[in-house]
Enzyme design. Structure first.
Site, short mmCIF file in Angstrom:
data_model
loop_
_atom_site.label_atom_id
_atom_site.label_comp_id
_atom_site.label_asym_id
_atom_site.label_seq_id
_atom_site.Cartn_x
_atom_site.Cartn_y
_atom_site.Cartn_z
CD GLU A 297 -20.96 -14.80 -45.89
OE1 GLU A 297 -21.03 -14.50 -47.11
OE2 GLU A 297 -21.21 -15.94 -45.48
CB CYS A 331 -17.90 -8.32 -50.86
SG CYS A 331 -19.45 -7.86 -50.08
P1 NDP Z 1 -9.24 -8.51 -44.40
O1 NDP Z 1 -9.43 -9.98 -44.60
O2 NDP Z 1 -7.92 -7.94 -44.65
O3 NDP Z 1 -9.64 -8.10 -42.92
C1 NDP Z 1 -10.88 -8.40 -42.36
C2 NDP Z 1 -10.76 -8.47 -40.87
O4 NDP Z 1 -9.95 -9.58 -40.52
C3 NDP Z 1 -10.08 -7.25 -40.25
O5 NDP Z 1 -10.70 -6.97 -39.03
C4 NDP Z 1 -8.67 -7.74 -40.07
O6 NDP Z 1 -7.95 -7.03 -39.08
C5 NDP Z 1 -8.92 -9.16 -39.64
N1 NDP Z 1 -7.76 -10.04 -39.75
C6 NDP Z 1 -6.62 -9.88 -40.49
N2 NDP Z 1 -5.80 -10.94 -40.30
C7 NDP Z 1 -6.42 -11.77 -39.44
C8 NDP Z 1 -6.09 -13.03 -38.86
N3 NDP Z 1 -4.95 -13.66 -39.13
N4 NDP Z 1 -6.96 -13.61 -38.02
C9 NDP Z 1 -8.15 -13.01 -37.74
N5 NDP Z 1 -8.51 -11.82 -38.24
C10 NDP Z 1 -7.67 -11.21 -39.09
O7 NDP Z 1 -10.37 -7.82 -45.31
P2 NDP Z 1 -10.66 -6.27 -45.49
O8 NDP Z 1 -10.92 -5.64 -44.17
O9 NDP Z 1 -9.59 -5.71 -46.36
O10 NDP Z 1 -12.05 -6.31 -46.27
C11 NDP Z 1 -12.15 -6.46 -47.64
C12 NDP Z 1 -12.53 -7.88 -47.99
O11 NDP Z 1 -13.75 -8.21 -47.38
C13 NDP Z 1 -12.76 -8.07 -49.48
O12 NDP Z 1 -12.17 -9.28 -49.87
C14 NDP Z 1 -14.27 -8.15 -49.58
O13 NDP Z 1 -14.74 -8.86 -50.70
C15 NDP Z 1 -14.63 -8.82 -48.31
N6 NDP Z 1 -16.02 -8.58 -47.94
C16 NDP Z 1 -16.92 -9.60 -48.05
C17 NDP Z 1 -18.25 -9.39 -47.79
C18 NDP Z 1 -19.24 -10.50 -47.90
O14 NDP Z 1 -20.36 -10.34 -47.41
N7 NDP Z 1 -18.90 -11.62 -48.51
C19 NDP Z 1 -18.74 -8.08 -47.40
C20 NDP Z 1 -17.70 -7.07 -47.28
C21 NDP Z 1 -16.39 -7.33 -47.55
P3 NDP Z 1 -6.86 -5.92 -39.48
O15 NDP Z 1 -7.63 -4.83 -40.15
O16 NDP Z 1 -6.29 -5.53 -38.19
O17 NDP Z 1 -5.88 -6.57 -40.40
#
Ligand code: NDP
Length: 525
Positions: A297, A331
């Site tokens: 997502e 999001c």
């Molecule tokens: P990120 O993509 O930066 O991070 C999401 C998660 O992925 C975190 O736990 C992060 O860890 C982890 N992560 C980062 N790099 C990697 C990798 N290479 N491999 C695996 N996992 C990784 O998103 P945000 O946390 O900043 O969230 C905001 C985003 O989420 C926005 O784009 C928003 O639109 C989306 N979102 C979508 C929703 C939906 O239902 N479609 C709902 C809510 C949010 P770490 O923090 O350690 O970097």
């Protein structure tokens, strides 16, 4: 087991309903929230372990989660897990799967019911952690906890439904059935913006379906996830079913995604990380016996369309709430208002007027509407977009940073072209682009011109247009005459199209299917 079945029978007497939001105008609720804030304040700054197979491990290297309202205040210190620890967590989850997969669905569901009950009791406490750790206002934090409770309650019931008899066409001379079995080890990787709800939803859907989990919370919100781990321990979830692994996404995230013992990845986050996971998970290294499933997502760039027949006051109120609730860090945030020429100036004026009344500041106070954005990186990125917005549109309000925390004023750019970057790219902050459309047809085209497809709203009183939008407004969650945020579990199954992800429809009847595989069993009579 008899007691479990008895309890479940009692629960199912009433249908699922959403947890009501807390009314903070009531003195007792206000006081309870204030007490919980004081409680959490007294718990800040501790050091937290990884939890692998029930063992608590504090590593050599730690990182701090800080309060975005006051970045010198440490929420907690968390272990930066190593690659070896990430792989160990997967190993333990794989071993635990061998027993957990045999636990009856009713028993699995009972852990979710118990967790829901305990979270109801600790509602203000969970709210308070979010107020400190990610800068949610009281109302936003409370909505987040309500959704977490709903996910627990809803997925428990959904699992019971899936564990029951499934319809298969009778065939002569055979006894046939279809059963849903778990997948295996899931890497659960949630974002920080719904640090309770989404983290709880993805984790609980995983283990209620019979899978075991390595939960890697976002590095900006690990404390809330840790509180959930505590709660799972208290309700007696066996060790190893959910393992807690903090650390950077680029180190442990990649390791989890690449590990051949991981059967699926449940991810919510940004488009770029989602695409990276999608690609890496498609590899089938030697010894891996399955195609990894990815439940992804991702981002959104959601629009609210207003035509000349709409209730303009209601539209303006919804645009403000959708754009600036939780500082636009949803999001589903309505970051583009697409308004037909005839009423454009009026709607813009109303939206600006309402925006100017929003309060921003100390989120430990009940009346504050907006807090900070989540961290320094987010702030810098948003401020860069604001600079770009000054070239791409007309700044009508906001635009400035207010320190020392990561506060950014609610910002509106008018007269933005449909193809401008601030019209198309996810900013994930309190920045709203106003876009003028010649008429409804053009407005609908503009609404569909991004690569995303998560949420959208149409304000109109023209039935034919609503009908047309039902078919042509290409988003996973479409709303008429209401805001485009605030999806309710059960009522608005949530998930988006195109680059918004795999349309998983969290909080809906299809969601748990993503965490299971169906087995058809046929016996000759
Ligand atoms: P990120 O993509 O930066 O991070 C999401 C998660 O992925 C975190 O736990 C992060 O860890 C982890 N992560 C980062 N790099 C990697 C990798 N290479 N491999 C695996 N996992 C990784 O998103 P945000 O946390 O900043 O969230 C905001 C985003 O989420 C926005 O784009 C928003 O639109 C989306 N979102 C979508 C929703 C939906 O239902 N479609 C709902 C809510 C949010 P770490 O923090 O350690 O970097």
């Amino acid at each position: 087991m008899a007691k479990v079945l008895e309890d479940i029978k009692g629960r199912l007497q009433t249908p699922f309903t959403n947890a009501p939001f807390t009314d903070f105008s009531k003195e007792e609720n206000k006081r309870a929230q204030e007490e919980a804030i004081a409680q959490v304040r007294s718990e800040l700054g501790q050091t937290y372990p990884l939890i692998i197979g029930g063992k608590k491990i504090i590593g050599e290297k730690t990182f701090a989660s800080v309060n975005p309202s006051q970045p010198d205040q440490v929420i907690g210190h968390f272990t930066s897990a190593t690659v070896e620890q990430a792989n160990e967590a997967v190993k333990v989850a794989a071993e635990t799967f061998e027993s957990w997969k045999h636990v009856p669905a009713e028993e699995r569901a009972s852990y979710l019911f118990a967790a829901a009950d305990l979270m109801r009791q600790r509602r203000f406490y969970f709210n308070a952690w979010m107020i400190f750790e990610v800068g949610k206002s009281w109302v936003e934090a409370d909505g987040d906890t309500a959704e977490a409770i709903d996910f627990l309650e809803y997925y428990a019931r959904e699992m019971l439904r899936l564990a029951g008899d499934q319809p298969v066409t009778p065939l002569p001379g055979e006894e046939n059935k279809l059963v849903y079995i778990p997948l295996g080890v899931g890497a659960v990787i949630p974002p920080w913006n719904f640090p309770n709800a989404i983290m709880v939803g993805m984790t609980s859907a995983s283990f209620v379906a019979g899978n075991t989990v390595v939960l890697k919370p976002a590095s900006t919100s690990p404390a809330i996830a840790y509180q959930f781990m505590r709660l799972l321990e208290e309700v007696g979830l066996p060790a190893g079913v959910v393992n807690f692994l903090t650390g950077s996404g680029s180190v442990v995230g990649d390791t989890l995604v690449d590990n051949p013992s991981v059967r699926y990845i449940s991810f919510t986050g940004s488009r770029d990380v989602g695409l990276r996971i999608y690609e890496r998970a498609s590899k089938t290294p030697k010894g891996q016996r399955w195609l990894k499933r990815t439940i992804l997502e991702m981002g959104g760039k959601d629009g609210i369309v207003v035509d000349e027949t709409a209730d303009l006051d209601a539209a303006a109120t919804a645009i403000v709430a959708s754009a600036f609730g939780f500082q636009g860090q949803k999001c589903s945030a309505g970051s583009r208002a697409i308004v037909v020429e005839q009423v454009y100036d009026k709607v813009l004026e109303k939206v600006v007027e309402k925006t100017k009344t929003l309060t921003m500041g100390d989120v430990t106070q009940p009346t504050t509407y907006m807090g900070p954005v989540v961290d320094e990186n987010a702030m810098k990125k948003i401020l860069e977009y604001i600079e770009l917005g000054k070239q791409e549109g007309r700044l009508v309000t906001g635009g400035k940073h207010q320190g020392p925390g990561y506060f950014i004023e609610p910002t509106i750019f008018a007269d933005v072209a449909p193809e401008a970057r601030i019209s198309l790219e996810e900013i994930f902050g309190p920045v709203l682009a106003f876009i003028k459309a010649k008429d409804f047809d053009e407005a609908l085209d503009i609404a569909n011109n991004t690569e995303y497809g998560l949420t959208g709203s149409l304000f109109s009183n023209d039935e034919q247009r609503l009908e047309r939008a039902s078919e042509e407004f290409h988003v996973g969650n479409l709303y008429f005459n209401r805001k485009c945020t605030g999806a309710m579990v059960g009522g608005h199954p949530f998930g988006g199209f195109n680059m918004s992800g795999t349309d998983s429809k969290a909080g809906g009847p299809d969601y748990l299917l993503l965490f299971t595989q169906a087995k058809s069993i046929s016996k000759k009579k």
